[in-house]
Design an enzyme around this catalytic site. Structure first.
Site, PDB file in Angstrom:
ATOM      1  N   HIS A  17       0.812  -1.220   0.000  1.00  0.00           N
ATOM      2  CA  HIS A  17       0.000   0.000   0.000  1.00  0.00           C
ATOM      3  C   HIS A  17       0.842   1.265   0.000  1.00  0.00           C
ATOM      4  O   HIS A  17       0.392   2.336   0.401  1.00  0.00           O
ATOM      5  CB  HIS A  17      -1.009  -0.037   1.146  1.00  0.00           C
ATOM      6  CG  HIS A  17      -2.248  -0.768   0.724  1.00  0.00           C
ATOM      7  ND1 HIS A  17      -2.185  -1.968   0.057  1.00  0.00           N
ATOM      8  CD2 HIS A  17      -3.559  -0.474   0.814  1.00  0.00           C
ATOM      9  CE1 HIS A  17      -3.414  -2.371  -0.219  1.00  0.00           C
ATOM     10  NE2 HIS A  17      -4.264  -1.483   0.224  1.00  0.00           N
ATOM     11  N   ASP A  48      -6.040   4.721   9.995  1.00  0.00           N
ATOM     12  CA  ASP A  48      -7.459   4.848   9.637  1.00  0.00           C
ATOM     13  C   ASP A  48      -7.963   3.632   8.872  1.00  0.00           C
ATOM     14  O   ASP A  48      -9.163   3.398   8.788  1.00  0.00           O
ATOM     15  CB  ASP A  48      -7.675   6.080   8.742  1.00  0.00           C
ATOM     16  CG  ASP A  48      -7.418   7.364   9.497  1.00  0.00           C
ATOM     17  OD1 ASP A  48      -7.334   7.310  10.733  1.00  0.00           O
ATOM     18  OD2 ASP A  48      -7.300   8.412   8.835  1.00  0.00           O
ATOM     19  N   GLU A  68     -10.051  13.459  15.132  1.00  0.00           N
ATOM     20  CA  GLU A  68      -9.495  13.795  13.814  1.00  0.00           C
ATOM     21  C   GLU A  68     -10.276  14.988  13.268  1.00  0.00           C
ATOM     22  O   GLU A  68     -11.055  15.624  13.980  1.00  0.00           O
ATOM     23  CB  GLU A  68      -9.584  12.598  12.849  1.00  0.00           C
ATOM     24  CG  GLU A  68      -8.534  11.536  13.101  1.00  0.00           C
ATOM     25  CD  GLU A  68      -8.245  10.653  11.883  1.00  0.00           C
ATOM     26  OE1 GLU A  68      -8.741  10.945  10.778  1.00  0.00           O
ATOM     27  OE2 GLU A  68      -7.519   9.649  12.057  1.00  0.00           O
TER      28      GLU A  68
END
Ligand code: FAD
Length: 515
Positions: A97, A159, A270
């Site tokens: 990723h 996240d 956040e």
């Protein structure tokens, strides 16, 4: 078998149309002679040359599917012993990723860390200091599933959980819990690492601590993390998930900072920036159903930039009343636009795995496997307003290409002995421009997004913003030296100690293979 290996190798290189230094037959034979619990493969080299960024593809010569830690150690040792004359490098690949080839190895060996995860077990330990021993190639979502069986869970997250333990620990691992617990690298007690010499070393705060700190945030430069001991806490069953909107940046950030420094506060904090939004990419961070708080169409923003504060409070079913009271008290201290309070109650698992829900939606629309020219910045508190004034609304006229995250964290929760580079201020902000580029031209293109990214970075550099990049896609050693600043000397010394031939993680483009 070595001849077959060699032929396949050369065919792959030719098919990929890649110019590279091809290892000679002796080298190939030498690797082929290794006795492994797992195996090398050649038909999945194309897959190992892909990543989430979708902008860089470097074909490896072979992919190692390790069946054990010894497989990784034997392979690294063999490449180390081949010495300066072999061009081979080795990249651990987590879930691939990365954004710009960081887990790739042109003409080298990619170690598919998920194969190791499949053969090793996750071991959860309770007691006064609960922890889990997880294979480096394990996905965080699997760590969560396993620890939840024991009523426990890690304290600090990213996240998105379809990332590997070794992959995020090689960067930092930051999310809305970092203000309290620090990033994931601050929540690890022990690592097992295969160094660039092929040695298997266990390290911790007390034992081989220099390697331990080097590897945390170490961009894969000092060794391959094969196991990590991660601190756990009792897992809540439920989460109250809240979003409120602001139209004033000062008020938004003052409230964020008040919350991250308050003693009694939320469990996750956040925020994100909404500029003239339309389209599905806006829902990337998932939406509450049935009432989505951030659909600009439901809220008359009059073209203003809006700021969404996102919060959670953990609770168990028998604590719902207390949770309501605590949340009420905390919300009463905030200055959001009063008509914009949205909340929902979900399980802890649903909350933590929220981005995966969006992934499935985007996949269904062919919008997941597109280029991702992301830009992630760490901005000191003292310059965040200057930054926001220039970037939101001026450089960026909309946030249609993906979410823009913005939230503060406390420096005291970051350990400066690790390799992670952060701004030198008590509070700093993570600002993530998470763009997707589904089109080949126009506002949805890589070119457009890169142009905006460059303008933002340029502004920071010319105006003394004191920014540091996170997941930095630098391509020259000079850029890396500037990034590390005074810490470069330590980083370089550690590289000479643990990976003297610069075999590991070539895709970070920090040290060329020693020849
Ligand atoms: P890879 O991309 O495969 O590898 C990353 C680097 O680490 C490479 O250089 C690789 O060689 C090296 N590496 C991999 N495994 C090991 C190992 N076991 N030992 C040593 N080196 C290794 N990051 C955050 O901090 N917070 C977030 O909230 C967040 N959200 C994200 C959401 C999405 C949708 C995506 C795609 C990424 C997000 N990230 C986030 C970034 C994430 O931390 C990086 O992508 C990271 O690289 C982890 O991905 P991976 O496990 O696939 O590792």
């Amino acid at each position: 078998p070595s001849i077959v290996y060699c032929l396949k190798l050369l065919m792959l290189l030719a098919l990929g149309g890649v110019t590279m230094h091809v290892p000679d037959e002796d080298v190939v034979a030498s690797l082929g002679a290794l006795r492994l619990d797992g195996h090398f493969s050649f038909d999945d080299a194309q897959a190992a040359a892909r990543d989430f960024g979708n902008r860089c593809s470097l074909l490896p010569a072979a992919v190692l599917h390790p069946g054990s830690v010894s497989d990784i150690a034997a392979t690294v040792r063999r490449v180390f012993l081949l010495g300066r004359h072999s061009p081979l490098t080795i990249a651990a690949r987590g879930h691939g990723h990365s954004l710009l080839g960081q887990s790739q190895a042109a003409g080298g060996i990619v170690v598919k860390m998920e194969s190791l995860a499949a053969t090793a077990v996750l071991q959860v330990h309770g007691g006064p200091s609960p922890h889990v021993d997880a294979p480096g190639g394990e996905l965080w979502i699997n760590v969560l599933h396993e620890t939840l069986k024991h009523g426990l869970a890690p304290r600090s997250w990213t996240d998105y959980l379809h990332l590997t333990v070794g992959g995020t620990l090689s960067n930092a691992g930051v999310s809305g819990q970092a203000f309290r617990h620090g990033p994931q690298v601050s929540n690890v007690n022990q690592l097992e690492i295969v160094t660039g010499r092929g040695d298997v070393v266990t390290c911790s705060h007390e034992v081989n601590s220099d390697l331990f700190y080097a590897a945390l945030g170490g961009l894969g430069q000092f060794g391959i993390i094969t196991r990590a001991r991660i601190a756990l806490e009792p897992a809540p069953k439920m989460v109250r998930w809240i979003r409120v909107l602001y139209s004033d940046f000062e008020t938004f950030t003052e409230d964020q900072e008040m919350l991250i420094t308050a003693e009694k506060t939320f469990d996750y904090i956040e925020g994100f920036v909404i500029i003239n939004r339309t389209g599905i990419l806006n829902n990337w961070r998932t939406s509450f159903k049935p009432q989505d708080p951030v659909q600009a169409s439901q809220f008359q923003s009059d073209g203003r930039v809006l700021y969404c504060l996102e919060l959670t409070k953990n609770f168990n079913h028998d604590e719902a009343d207390i949770m309501e009271q605590e949340v009420g008290a905390l919300l009463s201290r905030l200055r959001y636009i009063s008509s914009t309070l949205f909340y929902t109650d979900v399980t802890y698992l649903e909350f933590l795995d929220r981005v995966h829900t969006s992934e499935l939606e985007l996949r269904a629309q062919g919008l997941w496997e597109v280029p991702h020219p992301w830009l992630n910045l760490l901005i000191p508190r003292s310059t965040i307003h200057k930054f926001a004034r220039e970037v939101f609304g001026k450089i960026l006229k909309d946030s249609n290409n993906g979410p823009i995250l913005l939230y503060p964290v406390n420096r005291t929760k970051w350990d400066n002995r690790t390799s992670v580079v952060i701004p030198d201020e008590e509070i700093f902000y993570l600002v993530g421009f998470l763009s997707s580029a589904p089109s080949s031209s126009g506002p949805g293109s890589v070119e457009h997004a890169m142009n905006l990214n460059n303008q933002i970075v340029d502004f920071c550099e010319k105006n003394g913003v004191g920014m540091k990049q996170y997941l930095a896609p630098y391509t020259t050693q000079q850029q890396w030296k500037a990034h590390f600043g005074a810490r470069w000397e330590t980083f370089e010394r550690r590289k000479h100690t643990y990976d003297p031939l610069a075999i590991l993680a070539p895709g970070q483009r920090i040290f060329p293979k020693v020849s």
